[in-house]
Design a protein around this motif. Structure first.
Motif, PDB file in Angstrom:
ATOM      1  N   MET A   9       5.568   9.568  -1.029  1.00 17.68           N
ATOM      2  CA  MET A   9       5.432   9.273  -2.450  1.00 17.68           C
ATOM      3  C   MET A   9       6.741   9.659  -3.122  1.00 17.68           C
ATOM      4  O   MET A   9       7.257  10.754  -2.888  1.00 17.68           O
ATOM      5  N   SER A  10       7.264   8.741  -3.906  1.00 21.77           N
ATOM      6  CA  SER A  10       8.464   9.038  -4.683  1.00 21.77           C
ATOM      7  C   SER A  10       8.293   8.372  -6.040  1.00 21.77           C
ATOM      8  O   SER A  10       7.242   7.795  -6.312  1.00 21.77           O
ATOM      9  N   GLU A  11       9.311   8.430  -6.856  1.00 17.14           N
ATOM     10  CA  GLU A  11       9.166   7.903  -8.208  1.00 17.14           C
ATOM     11  C   GLU A  11       8.730   6.437  -8.175  1.00 17.14           C
ATOM     12  O   GLU A  11       9.476   5.564  -7.750  1.00 17.14           O
ATOM     13  N   MET A  12       7.472   6.266  -8.558  1.00 16.67           N
ATOM     14  CA  MET A  12       6.803   4.985  -8.736  1.00 16.67           C
ATOM     15  C   MET A  12       6.720   4.149  -7.473  1.00 16.67           C
ATOM     16  O   MET A  12       6.734   2.926  -7.508  1.00 16.67           O
ATOM     17  N   ASP A  13       6.577   4.825  -6.313  1.00  8.55           N
ATOM     18  CA  ASP A  13       6.535   4.097  -5.053  1.00  8.55           C
ATOM     19  C   ASP A  13       5.756   4.867  -3.986  1.00  8.55           C
ATOM     20  O   ASP A  13       5.810   6.100  -3.941  1.00  8.55           O
ATOM     21  N   TYR A  14       5.019   4.109  -3.183  1.00  6.78           N
ATOM     22  CA  TYR A  14       4.411   4.613  -1.953  1.00  6.78           C
ATOM     23  C   TYR A  14       5.048   3.848  -0.807  1.00  6.78           C
ATOM     24  O   TYR A  14       5.276   2.642  -0.910  1.00  6.78           O
ATOM     25  N   GLU A  15       5.274   4.520   0.300  1.00 10.23           N
ATOM     26  CA  GLU A  15       5.784   3.842   1.482  1.00 10.23           C
ATOM     27  C   GLU A  15       4.998   4.320   2.686  1.00 10.23           C
ATOM     28  O   GLU A  15       5.063   5.514   3.008  1.00 10.23           O
ATOM     29  N   PRO A  16       4.210   3.494   3.346  1.00  7.18           N
ATOM     30  CA  PRO A  16       3.968   2.094   3.019  1.00  7.18           C
ATOM     31  C   PRO A  16       3.010   1.958   1.830  1.00  7.18           C
ATOM     32  O   PRO A  16       2.267   2.886   1.518  1.00  7.18           O
ATOM     33  N   SER A  17       3.021   0.783   1.233  1.00  6.90           N
ATOM     34  CA  SER A  17       2.134   0.532   0.096  1.00  6.90           C
ATOM     35  C   SER A  17       0.967  -0.383   0.472  1.00  6.90           C
ATOM     36  O   SER A  17       0.073  -0.603  -0.332  1.00  6.90           O
ATOM     37  N   ARG A  18       0.990  -0.916   1.694  1.00  8.64           N
ATOM     38  CA  ARG A  18      -0.112  -1.758   2.193  1.00  8.64           C
ATOM     39  C   ARG A  18      -0.499  -1.289   3.586  1.00  8.64           C
ATOM     40  O   ARG A  18       0.348  -1.131   4.460  1.00  8.64           O
ATOM     41  N   VAL A  76      -1.296  11.578   5.995  1.00 13.61           N
ATOM     42  CA  VAL A  76      -0.366  12.676   5.786  1.00 13.61           C
ATOM     43  C   VAL A  76       0.511  12.235   4.621  1.00 13.61           C
ATOM     44  O   VAL A  76       1.258  11.249   4.728  1.00 13.61           O
ATOM     45  N   LEU A  77       0.371  12.929   3.515  1.00  9.18           N
ATOM     46  CA  LEU A  77       1.019  12.547   2.270  1.00  9.18           C
ATOM     47  C   LEU A  77       2.179  13.486   1.981  1.00  9.18           C
ATOM     48  O   LEU A  77       2.000  14.703   1.962  1.00  9.18           O
ATOM     49  N   ARG A  78       3.349  12.912   1.761  1.00  8.68           N
ATOM     50  CA  ARG A  78       4.546  13.712   1.493  1.00  8.68           C
ATOM     51  C   ARG A  78       5.156  13.268   0.163  1.00  8.68           C
ATOM     52  O   ARG A  78       5.478  12.094   0.002  1.00  8.68           O
ATOM     53  N   PHE A  94      -4.971   2.930  -3.556  1.00 13.04           N
ATOM     54  CA  PHE A  94      -4.596   4.309  -3.814  1.00 13.04           C
ATOM     55  C   PHE A  94      -3.538   4.233  -4.900  1.00 13.04           C
ATOM     56  O   PHE A  94      -2.694   3.336  -4.899  1.00 13.04           O
ATOM     57  N   SER A  95      -3.653   5.107  -5.863  1.00 10.90           N
ATOM     58  CA  SER A  95      -2.688   5.071  -6.952  1.00 10.90           C
ATOM     59  C   SER A  95      -2.465   6.457  -7.514  1.00 10.90           C
ATOM     60  O   SER A  95      -3.231   7.384  -7.273  1.00 10.90           O
ATOM     61  N   CYS A  96      -1.367   6.567  -8.247  1.00 12.64           N
ATOM     62  CA  CYS A  96      -1.013   7.800  -8.931  1.00 12.64           C
ATOM     63  C   CYS A  96      -1.473   7.650 -10.372  1.00 12.64           C
ATOM     64  O   CYS A  96      -1.025   6.746 -11.087  1.00 12.64           O
ATOM     65  N   LEU A  97      -2.376   8.516 -10.794  1.00 13.64           N
ATOM     66  CA  LEU A  97      -2.961   8.390 -12.127  1.00 13.64           C
ATOM     67  C   LEU A  97      -2.313   9.301 -13.159  1.00 13.64           C
ATOM     68  O   LEU A  97      -2.799   9.397 -14.283  1.00 13.64           O
ATOM     69  N   GLY A 100       3.956   0.872 -11.403  1.00 11.84           N
ATOM     70  CA  GLY A 100       3.877   0.301 -10.060  1.00 11.84           C
ATOM     71  C   GLY A 100       3.493   1.245  -8.946  1.00 11.84           C
ATOM     72  O   GLY A 100       3.565   0.852  -7.769  1.00 11.84           O
ATOM     73  N   MET A 101       3.062   2.452  -9.251  1.00 12.30           N
ATOM     74  CA  MET A 101       2.712   3.386  -8.190  1.00 12.30           C
ATOM     75  C   MET A 101       1.280   3.125  -7.738  1.00 12.30           C
ATOM     76  O   MET A 101       0.347   3.862  -8.046  1.00 12.30           O
ATOM     77  N   VAL A 102       1.123   2.018  -6.989  1.00 17.06           N
ATOM     78  CA  VAL A 102      -0.169   1.558  -6.498  1.00 17.06           C
ATOM     79  C   VAL A 102       0.013   1.035  -5.072  1.00 17.06           C
ATOM     80  O   VAL A 102       0.999   0.361  -4.784  1.00 17.06           O
ATOM     81  N   GLY A 103      -0.932   1.365  -4.205  1.00 19.27           N
ATOM     82  CA  GLY A 103      -0.940   0.829  -2.851  1.00 19.27           C
ATOM     83  C   GLY A 103      -2.327   0.275  -2.543  1.00 19.27           C
ATOM     84  O   GLY A 103      -3.276   0.498  -3.305  1.00 19.27           O
ATOM     85  N   HIS A 104      -2.438  -0.452  -1.445  1.00 21.93           N
ATOM     86  CA  HIS A 104      -3.717  -1.069  -1.085  1.00 21.93           C
ATOM     87  C   HIS A 104      -4.077  -0.841   0.373  1.00 21.93           C
ATOM     88  O   HIS A 104      -3.203  -0.827   1.240  1.00 21.93           O
TER      89      HIS A 104
END
Length: 151
Positions: free
Chosen positions: A49-58, A70-72, A132-135, A143-147
């Motif tokens: 997790m970083s500024e407005m991004d998840y990797e991977p997001s799908r 495992v969330l970093r 999954f998203s950052c609320l 844009g901090m949303v993943g699926h």
């Protein structure tokens, strides 16, 4: 009624909801499945997790599969991972706008400070697309949303 009192009452209602679900259905009810069983095998998926991004997001999983997320947080701000439906996350995001420092103590979500790591063990028992998203206010909007697609 003061806003603080309303908030405390709302939190109290939310805190007993899993108990009521447990009494009525045998376990707490979550839209994307259920908390995982640490005694059973799981596939590990690392998400940064970083500024407005998840990797991977799908992410794609099979129905019945257990995942150890495992969330970093590699960003410079606090970030969240909350696994639910889009509708649930949008509703929760509205509450977060009023209470931006709310901490989550749910098996399907976590808030992480910069440079911190956490794990969520989750069993996907229902087919569909979940998010999954950052609320934290504005993070989801930027844009901090993943699926997660469950087949």
């Amino acid at each position: 009624m003061k806003q603080t009192t309303k908030f405390v009452l709302a939190l109290a209602a939310l805190s007993i909801a899993p108990t009521l679900a447990h009494e009525n259905h045998g376990h707490a009810s979550f839209s994307a499945g259920e908390p995982g069983d640490p005694k059973k095998p799981a596939r590990t998926i690392e998400i940064t997790m970083s500024e407005m991004d998840y990797e991977p997001s799908r992410i794609a999983v099979k129905r019945g599969e257990q995942i150890r997320f495992v969330l970093r947080n590699v960003g410079k701000e606090d970030h969240e991972f909350l696994l639910a439906t889009t509708k649930e996350n949008l509703a929760h995001a509205e509450v977060m706008k009023k209470h931006p420092h709310m901490e989550h103590d749910d098996p399907n979500g976590v808030r992480l400070a910069p440079s911190k790591t956490a794990e969520i063990l989750w069993k996907f028992t229902k087919a569909g697309t979940f998010e999954f998203s950052c609320l934290i206010p504005d993070h989801r909007d930027y844009g901090m949303v993943g699926h997660v697609t469950v087949k």
